[in-house]
Enzyme design. Structure first.
Site, PDB file in Angstrom:
ATOM      1  N   PRO A  10       1.009  -1.114   0.046  1.00 51.43           N
ATOM      2  CA  PRO A  10       0.018   0.028  -0.062  1.00 51.43           C
ATOM      3  C   PRO A  10       0.822   1.301   0.010  1.00 51.43           C
ATOM      4  CG  PRO A  10      -0.286  -1.089   2.172  1.00 51.43           C
ATOM      5  CD  PRO A  10       0.655  -1.936   1.174  1.00 51.43           C
ATOM      6  N   ASN A  11       0.398   2.204  -0.819  1.00 48.20           N
ATOM      7  CA  ASN A  11       0.970   3.585  -0.929  1.00 48.20           C
ATOM      8  C   ASN A  11       2.159   3.714  -1.529  1.00 48.20           C
ATOM      9  OD1 ASN A  11      -1.184   4.810   0.713  1.00 48.20           O
ATOM     10  ND2 ASN A  11      -0.518   3.750   2.569  1.00 48.20           N
ATOM     11  N   ARG A  18       5.542  10.790  -2.251  1.00 48.77           N
ATOM     12  CA  ARG A  18       5.351  10.530  -0.760  1.00 48.77           C
ATOM     13  C   ARG A  18       6.390  10.548   0.200  1.00 48.77           C
ATOM     14  NH1 ARG A  18       4.831   4.310   1.313  1.00 48.77           N
ATOM     15  NH2 ARG A  18       4.040   4.952   3.401  1.00 48.77           N
ATOM     16  N   TYR A  23      11.403   8.321   1.656  1.00 49.70           N
ATOM     17  CA  TYR A  23      11.242   7.338   0.730  1.00 49.70           C
ATOM     18  C   TYR A  23      12.114   7.579  -0.615  1.00 49.70           C
ATOM     19  CZ  TYR A  23       7.878   5.262   3.847  1.00 49.70           C
ATOM     20  OH  TYR A  23       7.194   4.838   4.990  1.00 49.70           O
ATOM     21  N   ASN A  74       7.638  -5.725  -0.719  1.00 49.33           N
ATOM     22  CA  ASN A  74       7.727  -4.701   0.223  1.00 49.33           C
ATOM     23  C   ASN A  74       6.201  -4.604   0.721  1.00 49.33           C
ATOM     24  OD1 ASN A  74       7.667  -2.475   1.834  1.00 49.33           O
ATOM     25  ND2 ASN A  74       8.779  -1.204   0.146  1.00 49.33           N
ATOM     26  N   ALA A  77       2.989  -1.069   5.072  1.00 45.91           N
ATOM     27  CA  ALA A  77       2.467  -0.504   6.405  1.00 45.91           C
ATOM     28  C   ALA A  77       2.102  -2.011   6.813  1.00 45.91           C
ATOM     29  CB  ALA A  77       1.307   0.194   6.496  1.00 45.91           C
ATOM     30  N   HIS A  80       3.779  -4.693   9.370  1.00 45.57           N
ATOM     31  CA  HIS A  80       3.735  -4.542  11.017  1.00 45.57           C
ATOM     32  C   HIS A  80       2.423  -5.046  11.476  1.00 45.57           C
ATOM     33  CE1 HIS A  80       7.083  -2.040   9.909  1.00 45.57           C
ATOM     34  NE2 HIS A  80       6.215  -1.084   9.166  1.00 45.57           N
ATOM     35  N   ASP A  87       0.855 -15.628   6.954  1.00 47.36           N
ATOM     36  CA  ASP A  87       0.516 -17.047   6.633  1.00 47.36           C
ATOM     37  C   ASP A  87       0.482 -17.444   5.376  1.00 47.36           C
ATOM     38  OD1 ASP A  87       0.216 -17.270   9.163  1.00 47.36           O
ATOM     39  OD2 ASP A  87      -2.208 -17.197   9.324  1.00 47.36           O
ATOM     40  N   GLU A  98      12.084  -9.726   1.811  1.00 42.77           N
ATOM     41  CA  GLU A  98      11.295  -8.725   2.206  1.00 42.77           C
ATOM     42  C   GLU A  98      12.215  -7.365   2.144  1.00 42.77           C
ATOM     43  OE1 GLU A  98      10.126  -9.041   6.327  1.00 42.77           O
ATOM     44  OE2 GLU A  98       9.711  -6.863   6.711  1.00 42.77           O
ATOM     45  N   HIS A 100      12.309  -3.121   2.169  1.00 38.50           N
ATOM     46  CA  HIS A 100      11.902  -1.932   2.758  1.00 38.50           C
ATOM     47  C   HIS A 100      12.899  -0.677   2.441  1.00 38.50           C
ATOM     48  CE1 HIS A 100       8.777  -3.500   5.322  1.00 38.50           C
ATOM     49  NE2 HIS A 100       9.990  -4.332   5.652  1.00 38.50           N
ATOM     50  N   LEU A 101      12.297   0.514   1.748  1.00 33.68           N
ATOM     51  CA  LEU A 101      13.258   1.618   1.102  1.00 33.68           C
ATOM     52  C   LEU A 101      13.704   2.074   2.517  1.00 33.68           C
ATOM     53  CD1 LEU A 101      10.351   2.581  -0.823  1.00 33.68           C
ATOM     54  CD2 LEU A 101      12.390   2.734  -1.940  1.00 33.68           C
ATOM     55  N   SER A 102      13.277   2.332   3.484  1.00 34.65           N
ATOM     56  CA  SER A 102      13.664   2.910   4.802  1.00 34.65           C
ATOM     57  C   SER A 102      14.166   2.005   5.651  1.00 34.65           C
ATOM     58  CB  SER A 102      12.645   3.756   5.621  1.00 34.65           C
ATOM     59  OG  SER A 102      11.550   2.931   5.773  1.00 34.65           O
ATOM     60  N   ARG A 107      13.447   3.963  12.810  1.00 34.51           N
ATOM     61  CA  ARG A 107      12.169   4.836  12.669  1.00 34.51           C
ATOM     62  C   ARG A 107      11.132   4.568  14.056  1.00 34.51           C
ATOM     63  NH1 ARG A 107       9.238   4.317   7.104  1.00 34.51           N
ATOM     64  NH2 ARG A 107       8.275   6.214   7.998  1.00 34.51           N
ATOM     65  N   ARG A 111       7.248   0.654  13.967  1.00 33.06           N
ATOM     66  CA  ARG A 111       7.721  -0.103  12.786  1.00 33.06           C
ATOM     67  C   ARG A 111       8.917  -1.046  12.913  1.00 33.06           C
ATOM     68  NH1 ARG A 111       5.511   3.390   8.712  1.00 33.06           N
ATOM     69  NH2 ARG A 111       5.218   5.261   9.329  1.00 33.06           N
TER      70      ARG A 111
HETATM   71  C1  DQA Z   1       8.261   0.723   4.026  1.00 30.97           C
HETATM   72  C2  DQA Z   1       8.279   1.053   5.607  1.00 30.97           C
HETATM   73  C3  DQA Z   1       6.848   0.755   6.042  1.00 30.97           C
HETATM   74  O1  DQA Z   1       6.991   1.062   7.795  1.00 30.97           O
HETATM   75  C4  DQA Z   1       5.936   1.854   5.712  1.00 30.97           C
HETATM   76  O2  DQA Z   1       4.806   1.596   5.955  1.00 30.97           O
HETATM   77  C5  DQA Z   1       5.856   1.901   4.189  1.00 30.97           C
HETATM   78  C6  DQA Z   1       7.175   1.705   3.460  1.00 30.97           C
HETATM   79  C7  DQA Z   1       9.612   1.159   3.312  1.00 30.97           C
HETATM   80  O3  DQA Z   1       9.784   0.618   2.249  1.00 30.97           O
HETATM   81  O4  DQA Z   1      10.402   1.554   4.052  1.00 30.97           O
HETATM   82  O5  DQA Z   1       5.124   2.083   3.683  1.00 30.97           O
HETATM   83  O6  DQA Z   1       7.790  -0.575   3.858  1.00 30.97           O
END
Ligand code: DQA
Length: 158
Positions: A10-11, A18, A23, A74, A77, A80, A87, A98, A100-102, A107, A111
């Site tokens: 998502p997002n 964003r 990011y 990725n 959100a 978490h 599952d 897995e 993550h950009l950040s 953080r 997270r």
């Molecule tokens: C994220 C980190 C997550 O905590 C956050 O909710 C995101 C992006 C990242 O790529 O750093 O939407 O997955």
């Protein structure tokens, strides 16, 4: 040719606009282009999806059995919160990385916990766009080693 499923949660369609301080300024299209370039060079195929919906992501993973050799995700959100995505990964038993950009551990405390990490082959976070690239290179190596292991087994049997 081996196929790898890439899932953006998502997002992530908003990347570039964003919270760029966190990011980065790269759009999802730029990230995808870079991944496709590396995939072509290494003779693997990518299928890339983005979804804001947990159920869609669960279905994508559930439908990947027998079609994909690995998954890069990725979960954004949902990392978490989502027992359902965790599952699904356990259910298909396909090596999953897995991304993550950040750096989620640098953080907010909420997270710091990933429900996905314990069922993933590995986790890469904190390198912006390069987190995805590193994940793809790791998966390519993993698949090469799997093929090599299979060939060695065959050789020993013969
Ligand atoms: C994220 C980190 C997550 O905590 C956050 O909710 C995101 C992006 C990242 O790529 O750093 O939407 O997955």
């Amino acid at each position: 040719m081996k196929k790898i499923l890439v899932i953006h949660g998502p997002n992530l369609n908003l990347l570039g606009k964003r919270e760029p301080g966190i990011y980065g300024f790269k759009s999802i299209e730029e990230i995808n282009k870079a991944l496709i370039r590396i995939a072509k060079k290494n003779k693997v195929l990518l299928e890339i999806k983005q979804s804001d919906h947990e159920g869609n992501i669960v279905q994508l993973i559930g439908g990947s059995k027998g079609k994909f050799s690995a998954i890069i995700i990725n979960p954004a959100a949902y990392t978490h919160t989502s027992i359902a995505i965790r599952d699904a990964i356990l259910g298909v038993n396909i090596p999953t990385v897995e991304v993550h950009l950040s750096n989620i551990y640098a953080r907010e405390e909420f997270r710091h916990k990933s429900l996905i990490a314990p069922v993933a082959k590995g986790q890469i976070c904190g390198f912006g766009k390069n987190s995805y690239i590193l994940a793809l290179l790791a998966v390519i190596e993993l698949l090469k080693n799997q093929t090599h292991a299979l060939e060695t087994t065959k050789y020993h049997k013969d």
